[in-house]
Design a protein around this motif. Structure first.
Motif, PDB file in Angstrom:
ATOM      1  N   GLU A   1       0.821  -1.204   0.000  1.00 26.22           N
ATOM      2  CA  GLU A   1       0.000   0.000   0.000  1.00 26.22           C
ATOM      3  C   GLU A   1       0.857   1.256   0.000  1.00 26.22           C
ATOM      4  O   GLU A   1       0.553   2.234  -0.697  1.00 26.22           O
ATOM      5  N   ALA A   2       1.919   1.247   0.779  1.00 28.40           N
ATOM      6  CA  ALA A   2       2.795   2.419   0.822  1.00 28.40           C
ATOM      7  C   ALA A   2       3.449   2.664  -0.532  1.00 28.40           C
ATOM      8  O   ALA A   2       3.558   3.821  -0.983  1.00 28.40           O
ATOM      9  N   ALA A   3       3.869   1.602  -1.204  1.00 33.86           N
ATOM     10  CA  ALA A   3       4.475   1.765  -2.525  1.00 33.86           C
ATOM     11  C   ALA A   3       3.462   2.293  -3.527  1.00 33.86           C
ATOM     12  O   ALA A   3       3.801   3.099  -4.405  1.00 33.86           O
ATOM     13  N   GLN A   4       2.201   1.835  -3.404  1.00 35.64           N
ATOM     14  CA  GLN A   4       1.141   2.369  -4.246  1.00 35.64           C
ATOM     15  C   GLN A   4       1.052   3.885  -4.109  1.00 35.64           C
ATOM     16  O   GLN A   4       0.987   4.620  -5.105  1.00 35.64           O
ATOM     17  N   PHE A   5       1.033   4.337  -2.868  1.00 35.59           N
ATOM     18  CA  PHE A   5       0.903   5.766  -2.608  1.00 35.59           C
ATOM     19  C   PHE A   5       2.112   6.544  -3.126  1.00 35.59           C
ATOM     20  O   PHE A   5       1.969   7.505  -3.889  1.00 35.59           O
ATOM     21  N   TRP A   6       3.305   6.138  -2.726  1.00 36.67           N
ATOM     22  CA  TRP A   6       4.495   6.893  -3.119  1.00 36.67           C
ATOM     23  C   TRP A   6       4.784   6.772  -4.612  1.00 36.67           C
ATOM     24  O   TRP A   6       5.462   7.624  -5.191  1.00 36.67           O
ATOM     25  N   GLY A   7       4.204   5.757  -5.234  1.00 42.44           N
ATOM     26  CA  GLY A   7       4.330   5.642  -6.684  1.00 42.44           C
ATOM     27  C   GLY A   7       3.625   6.745  -7.430  1.00 42.44           C
ATOM     28  O   GLY A   7       3.916   6.995  -8.604  1.00 42.44           O
ATOM     29  N   THR A   8       2.704   7.436  -6.767  1.00 44.40           N
ATOM     30  CA  THR A   8       2.045   8.585  -7.392  1.00 44.40           C
ATOM     31  C   THR A   8       2.806   9.883  -7.136  1.00 44.40           C
ATOM     32  O   THR A   8       2.437  10.923  -7.683  1.00 44.40           O
ATOM     33  N   LYS A   9       3.823   9.826  -6.307  1.00 44.78           N
ATOM     34  CA  LYS A   9       4.547  11.045  -5.943  1.00 44.78           C
ATOM     35  C   LYS A   9       5.942  11.107  -6.560  1.00 44.78           C
ATOM     36  O   LYS A   9       6.667  12.087  -6.339  1.00 44.78           O
TER      37      LYS A   9
ATOM     38  N   ARG B   1      14.130  -0.815   0.613  1.00 46.71           N
ATOM     39  CA  ARG B   1      13.282   0.188  -0.048  1.00 46.71           C
ATOM     40  C   ARG B   1      11.827   0.099   0.423  1.00 46.71           C
ATOM     41  O   ARG B   1      11.172   1.114   0.648  1.00 46.71           O
ATOM     42  N   GLY B   2      11.339  -1.118   0.572  1.00 49.08           N
ATOM     43  CA  GLY B   2       9.962  -1.278   1.041  1.00 49.08           C
ATOM     44  C   GLY B   2       9.784  -0.778   2.460  1.00 49.08           C
ATOM     45  O   GLY B   2       8.756  -0.173   2.797  1.00 49.08           O
ATOM     46  N   GLU B   3      10.783  -1.013   3.311  1.00 45.93           N
ATOM     47  CA  GLU B   3      10.721  -0.525   4.692  1.00 45.93           C
ATOM     48  C   GLU B   3      10.691   0.997   4.722  1.00 45.93           C
ATOM     49  O   GLU B   3       9.925   1.602   5.491  1.00 45.93           O
TER      50      GLU B   3
ATOM     51  N   LEU C   1       7.245   2.259   3.672  1.00 51.27           N
ATOM     52  CA  LEU C   1       6.225   2.073   4.701  1.00 51.27           C
ATOM     53  C   LEU C   1       6.439   3.030   5.865  1.00 51.27           C
ATOM     54  O   LEU C   1       5.477   3.633   6.381  1.00 51.27           O
ATOM     55  N   ALA C   2       7.677   3.215   6.294  1.00 49.42           N
ATOM     56  CA  ALA C   2       7.944   4.126   7.398  1.00 49.42           C
ATOM     57  C   ALA C   2       7.535   5.555   7.041  1.00 49.42           C
ATOM     58  O   ALA C   2       6.878   6.247   7.833  1.00 49.42           O
TER      59      ALA C   2
END
Length: 669
Positions: free
Chosen positions: A560-568, A650-652, A655-656
């Motif tokens: 979910e975090a990668a989904q979000f930051w993928g738009t930024k 990168r995933g950590e 998410l953080a």
């Protein structure tokens, strides 16, 4: 079930059709608006799949919703013969569309058994009979409970106050009485963009010139769909032409379930179809150069007159039958002229005209004496099913309106947004992405004019591959008109619309629109002013995909975090590499993006190092971002506990940063 939310309109049929399926409820006769109440949180105009999903998404979040439809049935093309899901990468469109397919699959498993041929043919719920799709849609609507359905309601006008839509006026087609519906937000989910046009929003009709947005495939075009090359005569000039409309037929080869035409249908004219003889003789009714499963390529029909259609097998000895746009005899281009701005009376005439063309084509290949006896015999295996469209002579209700108006919104999606630009590794990133799209560019012919080499009709762009792309919220929002969001006839160029226009994607866009409408009401603001992070978080939690990666497990802790930051802008390619160490360079770039978003936080990156970033350095650097949210602890964002000298992954880091900035990103200002 709570019957009061379902309104039947006498002659226009119940919400469930087909004798093989029991109705989920028996709707009552349509009362006057004064009896049912006419004020809602949200009014959705257009019972298309996008409109249905917009209504369901908003209702599940707590809004009261009215869902209106011109025809006597809901579901648009998905319940009118389009029995297969136009989607290549199934992982790109999920959420409510995935739930829809799962419910279809469960229906076939429960009714026929897991190992039955019908379950195999439904392909995990992505292929279905029209009546089954209608059943599933209605079941989902009923379960939402706060949705009032008004079928057979004809939109007449929009009521505005200070540039904001406050009401919509309809005519009940069964009683001829006016019905006014008021709401705090409106969703225009019509194929035609009828509500926003009546509200005075700006829109486009037709094709842009190649020069307008610098689109490679824009304007007048002759395109070799086998070689993906331009042909002589392509000028790129813009015009007002639209891709051909047709009907999508559902046919059966089951004699016991067949409605057999005994005489020519109303409006039949064999002269419409005579060019097909040249197509057959000159090889244009052959199979495709590349056979692609699921694209209506039915090998038994290659090099026969049956190839005027494209057959795809669905359960219960039925077929989703498109009308093949590749032969030069394809009679439908230009027959939709004037449809978009026509009165309802004149639209009905065009419905009947297209119906006559479609059913007449079937009659022609079954009965015309100039069609070979072998081909006629083959064609006579297929007929309209007795158990589909039982209140419409077994013929679909919805005309296949592939493109009509296109909104002029806060942003216009173009072909350039669907392609990887020079020097980049993915399509453009949108900070307000609400879903991903992936279907190839697919525009039906706009003209009866063939190319000079007789390969193709003008305007046809068939299954042109593109990468997965993002769709920004801004294409759903009119430039000036407020209180309105548009998930179907959205703000795109003609070329971009020909990938956006697929029902699975529209269902996802509808879900985004319904969610946005609900949040606008909840936060007492205009939909254009919703903090996009709030909307994106809601969509992500609903399992909507807003950024595509080709290397992520959806069960990954940081998904979910990668989904979000993928738009930024965190990721420059389709590889997220979540389990690889985070480089110092990427970390600094990510922190700059975060600092811009949260505005009032400065972050010292000097301790990041030169190569990878250790857990200890990472924790120290992001500490100023941490809010008072006590639920955020170190193990919450780590894949596994380990020595602080080890590199952060990168995933950590994704998410953080996502957890630490939630309070700041989700503020309504």
């Amino acid at each position: 079930m709570d019957r009061r939310h379902f309104i039947k309109l006498g002659a226009f049929g119940s919400l469930i059709s087909g004798s093989a399926l029991p109705a989920l409820s028996t709707p009552q006769a349509a009362p006057d608006a004064s009896q049912t109440g006419n004020a809602f949180d949200i009014v959705v105009v257009g019972g298309t799949p996008a409109g249905i999903m917009a209504a369901i998404a908003a209702a599940r979040l707590g809004s009261t919703v009215a869902l209106t439809e011109y025809h006597g049935h809901l579901g648009g093309m998905s319940t009118s013969g389009l029995g297969k899901s136009d989607i290549e990468k199934k992982e790109t469109v999920s959420a409510l569309f995935r739930e829809f397919t799962e419910r279809v699959y469960r229906y076939y498993v429960d009714k026929y058994g897991k190992d039955s041929p019908n379950v195999t043919l439904c392909r995990k719920g992505y292929y279905y009979e029209p009546s089954v799709a209608e059943r599933v849609f209605n079941q989902m609507i009923q379960e939402a409970r706060t949705i009032t359905v008004l079928v057979g309601h004809q939109l007449e006008k929009a009521v505005l106050k200070a540039n904001t839509v406050t009401a919509a006026v309809f005519t009940n087609r069964a009683t001829a009485k006016p019905v006014t519906l008021r709401a705090r937000m409106f969703v225009d989910a019509t194929y035609e963009g009828d509500l926003y046009a009546r509200a005075g929003a700006a829109f486009r009709i037709g094709r842009e010139a190649k020069s307008e947005f610098n689109e490679e495939h824009a304007g007048e075009i002759f395109f070799d769909y086998n070689e993906n090359t331009f042909l002589a005569g392509s000028t790129g000039k813009g015009d007002k032409k639209l891709p051909a409309y047709t009907y999508r037929l559902c046919l059966t080869d089951d004699p016991a379930n067949s409605y057999v035409m005994k005489q020519p249908p109303a409006g039949y004219n064999r002269n419409h179809y005579l060019k097909y003889f040249s197509d057959l003789a000159e090889g244009r009714l052959a199979g495709p150069k590349v056979f692609r499963e699921g694209h209506g390529y039915y090998k038994a029909h290659f090099n026969t007159m049956l190839r005027v259609f494209s057959f795809a097998e669905i359960p219960n000895r039925k077929y989703d039958v498109n009308i093949n746009p590749r032969p030069l005899g394809f009679p439908f281009p230009e027959e939709n002229a004037g449809y978009v701005e026509a009165s309802w009376k004149d639209r009905e005439k065009l419905f009947q005209h297209h119906r006559a063309l479609a059913i007449g084509l079937l009659y022609f290949i079954q009965n015309d004496e100039d069609v070979s006896a072998e081909h006629r015999e083959m064609a006579r295996k297929y007929h309209l099913p007795l158990d589909e469209f039982t209140d419409n002579e077994h013929f679909p209700w919805q005309l296949y309106v592939r493109e009509a108006r296109r909104l002029k919104g806060l942003y216009t999606l173009t072909e350039n947004d669907l392609t990887i630009q020079k020097g980049t590794q993915r399509t453009p990133v949108f900070t307000d992405s609400v879903i991903t799209g992936e279907y190839p560019v697919d525009s039906f012919p706009t003209s009866k004019t063939p190319s000079a080499d007789k390969k193709v009709l003008e305007g046809y762009i068939g299954i042109l591959p593109i990468p997965t792309y993002q769709i920004p919220l801004r294409v759903l929002i009119p430039e000036k008109i407020q209180g309105l969001i548009v998930p179907v006839a959205a703000s795109t160029s003609h070329v971009a619309y020909s990938t956006l226009r697929m029902e699975p994607l529209w269902m996802g866009i509808g879900q985004a629109a319904g969610t946005a409408a609900h949040l606008a009401i909840k936060h007492r603001t205009e939909v254009r002013n919703i903090p996009v992070s709030i909307l994106q978080k809601n969509l992500i939690q609903q399992k909507q995909l807003i950024t595509y990666f080709d290397d992520i497990d959806t069960n990954d802790k940081a998904f979910e975090a990668a989904q979000f930051w993928g738009t930024k802008g965190f990721f420059t390619s389709y590889k997220a590499c979540l389990h690889e160490p985070l480089s110092a360079a990427d970390f600094k770039n990510w922190l700059n993006i975060v600092a811009t978003l949260v505005k009032n936080k400065s972050v010292d990156t000097s301790a990041a190092g030169q190569e990878t970033v250790s857990l200890a350095a990472f924790q120290k650097i992001i500490a100023p971002l941490k809010t008072d949210n006590k639920a955020v602890s170190i193990p919450a964002w780590m894949y596994q506990d380990r020595d602080s000298s080890q590199p952060v992954l990168r995933g950590e880091a994704c998410l953080a940063l996502y957890l630490y900035t939630q309070d700041m990103l989700m503020k309504v200002r």
